[in-house]
Enzyme design. Structure first.
Site, PDB file in Angstrom:
ATOM      1  N   GLU A 162     -25.144  43.842 -50.780  1.00  0.00           N
ATOM      2  CA  GLU A 162     -24.455  44.307 -51.981  1.00  0.00           C
ATOM      3  C   GLU A 162     -23.688  43.135 -52.590  1.00  0.00           C
ATOM      4  O   GLU A 162     -23.536  43.024 -53.794  1.00  0.00           O
ATOM      5  CB  GLU A 162     -23.491  45.438 -51.598  1.00  0.00           C
ATOM      6  CG  GLU A 162     -22.736  46.068 -52.729  1.00  0.00           C
ATOM      7  CD  GLU A 162     -21.915  47.255 -52.250  1.00  0.00           C
ATOM      8  OE1 GLU A 162     -20.692  47.236 -52.467  1.00  0.00           O
ATOM      9  OE2 GLU A 162     -22.486  48.194 -51.650  1.00  0.00           O
ATOM     10  N   SER A 186     -17.450  45.825 -48.789  1.00  0.00           N
ATOM     11  CA  SER A 186     -18.678  46.307 -48.170  1.00  0.00           C
ATOM     12  C   SER A 186     -19.808  45.312 -48.452  1.00  0.00           C
ATOM     13  O   SER A 186     -20.102  45.000 -49.595  1.00  0.00           O
ATOM     14  CB  SER A 186     -19.026  47.684 -48.735  1.00  0.00           C
ATOM     15  OG  SER A 186     -20.187  48.190 -48.135  1.00  0.00           O
ATOM     16  N   ARG A 218     -25.412  50.802 -57.219  1.00  0.00           N
ATOM     17  CA  ARG A 218     -24.903  49.425 -57.058  1.00  0.00           C
ATOM     18  C   ARG A 218     -25.703  48.390 -57.851  1.00  0.00           C
ATOM     19  O   ARG A 218     -25.873  47.251 -57.414  1.00  0.00           O
ATOM     20  CB  ARG A 218     -24.868  49.027 -55.566  1.00  0.00           C
ATOM     21  CG  ARG A 218     -23.985  49.919 -54.712  1.00  0.00           C
ATOM     22  CD  ARG A 218     -22.528  49.927 -55.161  1.00  0.00           C
ATOM     23  NE  ARG A 218     -21.757  50.896 -54.406  1.00  0.00           N
ATOM     24  CZ  ARG A 218     -21.559  52.168 -54.785  1.00  0.00           C
ATOM     25  NH1 ARG A 218     -22.068  52.596 -55.925  1.00  0.00           N
ATOM     26  NH2 ARG A 218     -20.854  52.976 -54.050  1.00  0.00           N
TER      27      ARG A 218
END
Length: 304
Positions: free
Chosen positions: A297, A227, A177
């Site tokens: 994130e 998310s 990520r």
């Protein structure tokens, strides 16, 4: 916007008037439906226009922000000063050999569908990721065991100085990520994904299965940023949040999803302040209960 009137006039010498919006509500451009105004919201129509706009921002020392389709970020209620650029006009996707070449403003979902159509395998994992191709590279997006770095060959970018570069995947420091794109200030314009020939029915079966898993488990009925947290080593963020009994808890119109604990949803006209407060509440509760620090994130941009 009065402060940037002279910048507006210069932008009109670079791109068409319909590509420059003043005091544009950014909530219209984010998946969370949150965010205040951009002083100047620009949607350039060519690589040359992107380069000229970047150079203008540098010359005039105007704040500059790149905004994809707003799927993995939160814009604060005060909005974003200066120039906000969107690649929404860069949406071409084509096949070249056993590769898919996609412009940065195209959805990564559409790139995966083009691969299916061309009977190319390797982008199935992206069939449910809501971001743009540019955003997918920015964060090395992934799902269900696949990620961008598995198939990315090269990308074309504009640097923060306005220079055009072609970079190989290994130049981007792609990891879980993350990439060096934000640190370097690159503006992604195009990406090439190297894939393998496959059979339409087999590729479609994988994509249908992943789509079912996504739709059955994720709260797609409400606006969200997807998310929210990275997976902490040795744990699953959603499980930690669920075990902290936070589902259904919230601030204002934002709350932790009762369907998937890893999501925070805009359930009832939430503000960005509400949403961020829920993120911080989740982080504190999980840290207090399990000693695990959840790392975001999602990106947060703009002013309060």
């Amino acid at each position: 916007m009065v402060k940037y009137h002279h910048i507006y006039e210069q932008l009109l010498t670079i791109t068409a008037k319909e590509n420059v919006m003043v005091d544009e509500q950014l909530r219209n451009h984010t998946y969370t439906k949150l965010g205040g105004k951009a002083d100047l919201f620009v949607t350039p129509a060519s690589i040359e226009e992107v380069q000229q706009i970047v150079k203008l921002a540098n010359k005039e020392e105007v704040p500059f922000t790149l905004l994809g389709n707003g799927s993995n970020l939160i814009v604060r209620d005060g909005g974003i000063r200066g120039i906000v650029m969107s690649p929404k006009r860069f949406t071409t996707i084509k096949r070249e050999g056993d590769s898919i070449i996609a412009e940065s403003g195209a959805r990564i979902i559409d790139a995966s569908r083009k691969a299916l159509e061309e009977e190319l395998s390797g982008l199935e994992f992206a069939c449910g990721i809501p971001g743009t191709v540019g955003g997918a590279l920015y964060m090395n997006a992934g799902a269900y065991g696949g990620e961008v770095k598995d198939c990315l060959h090269y990308t074309v970018v504009v640097t923060k100085e306005g220079e055009l570069l072609t970079l190989k995947a290994e130049d981007l420091d792609l990891d879980y990520r993350t990439s060096n794109i934000p640190d370097k200030g690159y503006i992604v314009l195009e990406a090439r994904f190297d894939l393998k020939p496959g059979k339409y029915d087999e590729i479609k079966a994988i994509m249908d299965d992943l789509t079912y898993k996504r739709e059955s488990k994720q709260p797609l009925e409400y606006p969200s940023c997807g998310s929210v947290f990275k997976r902490p080593p040795g744990y699953f963020a959603g499980k930690l949040i669920q075990d902290s009994e936070l589902q259904g808890k919230g601030v204002g119109g934002a709350e932790v999803s009762t369907k998937h604990a890893g999501f925070i949803v805009n359930k009832d006209n939430a503000t960005a302040t509400d949403y961020i407060a829920v993120i911080e509440m989740v982080q504190k509760t999980v840290k207090d209960k399990f000693g695990v620090e959840l790392e975001r994130e999602v990106r947060i941009l703009g002013e309060d």
